[in-house]
Every structure is written in structure tokens, then in C-alpha cells.
Design a protein around this motif. Structure first.
Motif, mmCIF file in Angstrom:
data_model
loop_
_atom_site.group_PDB
_atom_site.id
_atom_site.type_symbol
_atom_site.label_atom_id
_atom_site.label_comp_id
_atom_site.label_asym_id
_atom_site.label_seq_id
_atom_site.Cartn_x
_atom_site.Cartn_y
_atom_site.Cartn_z
ATOM 1 N N GLY A 52 13.571 9.459 -8.707
ATOM 2 C CA GLY A 52 14.502 10.574 -8.646
ATOM 3 C C GLY A 52 14.864 11.072 -7.265
ATOM 4 N N ASN A 53 14.117 10.664 -6.243
ATOM 5 C CA ASN A 53 14.403 11.145 -4.891
ATOM 6 C C ASN A 53 14.746 10.011 -3.933
ATOM 7 N N GLY A 54 15.221 8.896 -4.470
ATOM 8 C CA GLY A 54 15.575 7.772 -3.629
ATOM 9 C C GLY A 54 14.448 6.765 -3.507
ATOM 10 N N SER A 55 14.793 5.583 -3.022
ATOM 11 C CA SER A 55 13.835 4.478 -2.998
ATOM 12 C C SER A 55 12.707 4.683 -2.002
ATOM 13 N N ARG A 56 13.002 5.275 -0.861
ATOM 14 C CA ARG A 56 11.940 5.480 0.137
ATOM 15 C C ARG A 56 10.864 6.431 -0.392
ATOM 16 N N LYS A 57 11.286 7.488 -1.062
ATOM 17 C CA LYS A 57 10.323 8.431 -1.630
ATOM 18 C C LYS A 57 9.522 7.775 -2.753
ATOM 19 N N LEU A 58 10.163 6.927 -3.518
ATOM 20 C CA LEU A 58 9.463 6.190 -4.569
ATOM 21 C C LEU A 58 8.354 5.335 -3.966
ATOM 22 N N VAL A 59 8.680 4.630 -2.901
ATOM 23 C CA VAL A 59 7.687 3.790 -2.226
ATOM 24 C C VAL A 59 6.561 4.647 -1.653
ATOM 25 N N GLU A 60 6.917 5.772 -1.058
ATOM 26 C CA GLU A 60 5.899 6.668 -0.487
ATOM 27 C C GLU A 60 4.932 7.153 -1.570
ATOM 28 N N ARG A 61 5.454 7.524 -2.729
ATOM 29 C CA ARG A 61 4.599 7.998 -3.813
ATOM 30 C C ARG A 61 3.693 6.890 -4.331
ATOM 31 N N ALA A 62 4.234 5.682 -4.437
ATOM 32 C CA ALA A 62 3.425 4.557 -4.899
ATOM 33 C C ALA A 62 2.290 4.265 -3.918
ATOM 34 N N LEU A 63 2.607 4.285 -2.633
ATOM 35 C CA LEU A 63 1.587 4.023 -1.622
ATOM 36 C C LEU A 63 0.504 5.104 -1.634
ATOM 37 N N ALA A 64 0.915 6.356 -1.743
ATOM 38 C CA ALA A 64 -0.056 7.450 -1.762
ATOM 39 C C ALA A 64 -1.025 7.294 -2.931
ATOM 40 N N SER A 65 -0.521 6.773 -4.048
ATOM 41 C CA SER A 65 -1.374 6.632 -5.223
ATOM 42 C C SER A 65 -2.435 5.553 -5.047
ATOM 43 N N VAL A 66 -2.130 4.516 -4.271
ATOM 44 C CA VAL A 66 -3.101 3.423 -4.111
ATOM 45 C C VAL A 66 -3.944 3.588 -2.850
ATOM 46 N N VAL A 67 -3.397 4.271 -1.845
ATOM 47 C CA VAL A 67 -4.139 4.483 -0.604
ATOM 48 C C VAL A 67 -5.073 5.680 -0.730
ATOM 49 N N GLY A 68 -4.666 6.656 -1.542
ATOM 50 C CA GLY A 68 -5.486 7.846 -1.739
ATOM 51 C C GLY A 68 -5.202 8.965 -0.769
ATOM 52 N N GLU A 69 -4.174 8.781 0.064
ATOM 53 C CA GLU A 69 -3.759 9.811 1.007
ATOM 54 C C GLU A 69 -2.318 9.545 1.406
ATOM 55 N N ALA A 70 -1.733 10.483 2.143
ATOM 56 C CA ALA A 70 -0.355 10.303 2.578
ATOM 57 C C ALA A 70 -0.253 9.098 3.508
ATOM 58 N N PRO A 71 0.592 8.121 3.184
ATOM 59 C CA PRO A 71 0.708 6.930 4.039
ATOM 60 C C PRO A 71 1.456 7.251 5.331
ATOM 61 N N ASP A 72 1.170 6.495 6.388
ATOM 62 C CA ASP A 72 1.876 6.743 7.644
ATOM 63 C C ASP A 72 3.266 6.131 7.591
ATOM 64 N N ALA A 73 4.110 6.564 8.518
ATOM 65 C CA ALA A 73 5.524 6.194 8.505
ATOM 66 C C ALA A 73 5.734 4.687 8.627
ATOM 67 N N SER A 74 4.915 4.019 9.426
ATOM 68 C CA SER A 74 5.101 2.572 9.620
ATOM 69 C C SER A 74 4.806 1.804 8.334
ATOM 70 N N LEU A 75 3.785 2.240 7.595
ATOM 71 C CA LEU A 75 3.477 1.586 6.320
ATOM 72 C C LEU A 75 4.591 1.824 5.308
ATOM 73 N N ILE A 76 5.113 3.046 5.281
ATOM 74 C CA ILE A 76 6.216 3.342 4.365
ATOM 75 C C ILE A 76 7.422 2.469 4.680
#
Length: 221
Positions: A52-76
Motif C-alpha cells: 500500500g505504500n509503494g514497492s520500496r516500503k514493501l521491501v523495507e517491511r519484509a526486510l525488517a520482519s526477517v532481520v528483526g530490526e530496521a534495515p539500513d538504507a543500503s540493504l533496502i
């Protein structure tokens, strides 16, 4: 026609969760991106709440769920590139049009409404998906999440279309499935109509207080 269409000249539709159920293909691309980078897949059910908030935000949310914390910008950024590659390869294999959508679009077209599309999905995906589902012909203009500097819930995309067609915002209707669509419509001075079956991060869209809610877009006509 639905009472909310009284005196309306322009109707702007959201895409994902409103006209089409695209989550199966989005989830496949998210899982492909994660597995490629050594993470476990998250599956369709979880992705459904992240859209719902665009593809980059979708990727950020997916990464946060598997990393367990807010991912850094380079990983996103790197992961987003992987996601786009996977999604480009199969953007419409399992995506389907919701019941009632074609009937609503046919009726709006027949009545002479200006029908447009405003989505936070990257613009490059819009026409291929609409063409594959035989929906492109209904929309006079489409805007993606990267078509303008701002995206929903900012009102700029909505106001851009109102200005483009010379229509007062009070004569425009925003139709979507999420609080972001309702907020964008309200901030732009549009009337707002929400569908109850969309994504909206697992929350009932009625809590966003749209001007109206329908179970199916068939109710528009």
C-alpha cells in the motif's frame, strides 16, 4: 448510480486491493528477493498486510520482519533492485480482477465520467498489468508512485489530475481500499469511497471514516 457519484465528474481509482488482487505476485517477488539474499521466505499472508505504500516500503517491511530490526538504507536499496527484477519477470501471473470491477468501469465509461488511476506502484508496472487484464482502455490517465515527487497519502497526485482535466476537487471521487487513499482524498478535497475487501494493513477501512464503503464496486452502478 451510487449516491456518492452525484455531481461527480472525475473518478480516481487505486489499483492494488481495489481493482486487482496483486498480492500473490507481489509475495512471490518478495520471497524470491529474500531467498536470493539468504533469508527465509515470508509468504503471501504477511505480504498482504504490507502492501500500500509503494514497492520500496514493501521491501523495507519484509526486510525488517526477517532481520528483526530496521534495515539500513543500503540493504533496502539493494533488496529493492532484487525485488523489482523478480516482479518484472512475473507481474501478472496470479493477479486477478476483483468481482464487480468490470461492471463498474463499463458503467462509468458509458456515463461519460473521467476515469483515472492513482497507485503507489511504480509506473513501469501499470500498463503491462492493465493490458494483461484488459483494463487499460478504461483509464484516461494513470499515475504511479514515481510519476510525481509525492505519492499517496499526499494529495498532490489527486490534485494533479483534477487540474489536468479542469475539474473542481469537490467534483472528484477517490476510490480505494486503505487509509492512505482516504487520507489523500480528504486532503485533496475529493469525496472518498472505500472498498471493504482490500489490504489496509489488516485494519478495517471504515475506521478511516471515508464518505462511503462498498462490499463490491458493482454497488457503484
Amino acid at each position: 448510480m451510487h449516491p456518492l457519484l452525484h455531481d461527480i465528474r472525475l473518478v480516481a481509482f487505486d489499483l492494488d486491493g481495489t481493482l486487482i488482487d496483486s498480492v500473490p505476485d507481489l509475495a512471490a517477488a518478495v520471497d524470491g528477493m529474500l531467498v536470493e539474499q539468504g533469508f527465509e521466505p515470508v509468504g503471501e499472508a504477511r505480504v498482504r498486510d504490507w502492501v500500500g505504500n509503494g514497492s520500496r516500503k514493501l521491501v523495507e517491511r519484509a526486510l525488517a520482519s526477517v532481520v528483526g530490526e530496521a534495515p539500513d538504507a543500503s540493504l533496502i536499496e539493494a533488496s529493492h533492485d532484487h525485488f523489482l527484477r523478480h516482479y518484472h519477470a512475473a507481474p501478472c501471473d496470479q493477479t486477478r480482477v476483483y468481482p464487480g470491477v468490470r461492471e463498474a468501469l463499463d458503467a462509468l465509461e458509458a456515463e461519460g465520467f473521467i476515469v483515472t488511476l492513482i497507485t503507489n506502484k511504480p509506473a513501469a508496472f501499470i500498463d503491462p498489468i492493465l493490458e494483461a487484464l484488459d483494463l487499460r482502455r478504461y483509464f484516461r490517465t494513470t499515475l504511479g508512485g514515481d510519476s510525481l515527487p509525492q505519492q499517496k497519502p499526499h494529495p498532490a497526485p489527486l490534485l494533479h489530475l483534477a487540474t489536468q482535466y479542469g475539474v473542481d476537487p469537490a467534483q472528484c471521487l477517490m476510490v480505494g481500499d486503505s487509509r492512505h487513499d482516504v487520507e489523500a482524498g480528504r486532503r485533496a478535497g475529493f469525496r472518498t469511497l472505500a472498498v471493504s475487501y482490500g489490504y489496509n494493513h489488516g485494519e478495517p477501512v471504515v475506521s478511516s471514516r471515508p464518505d462511503g464503503v462498498v462490499e463490491s464496486l458493482r454497488e457503484l452502478v
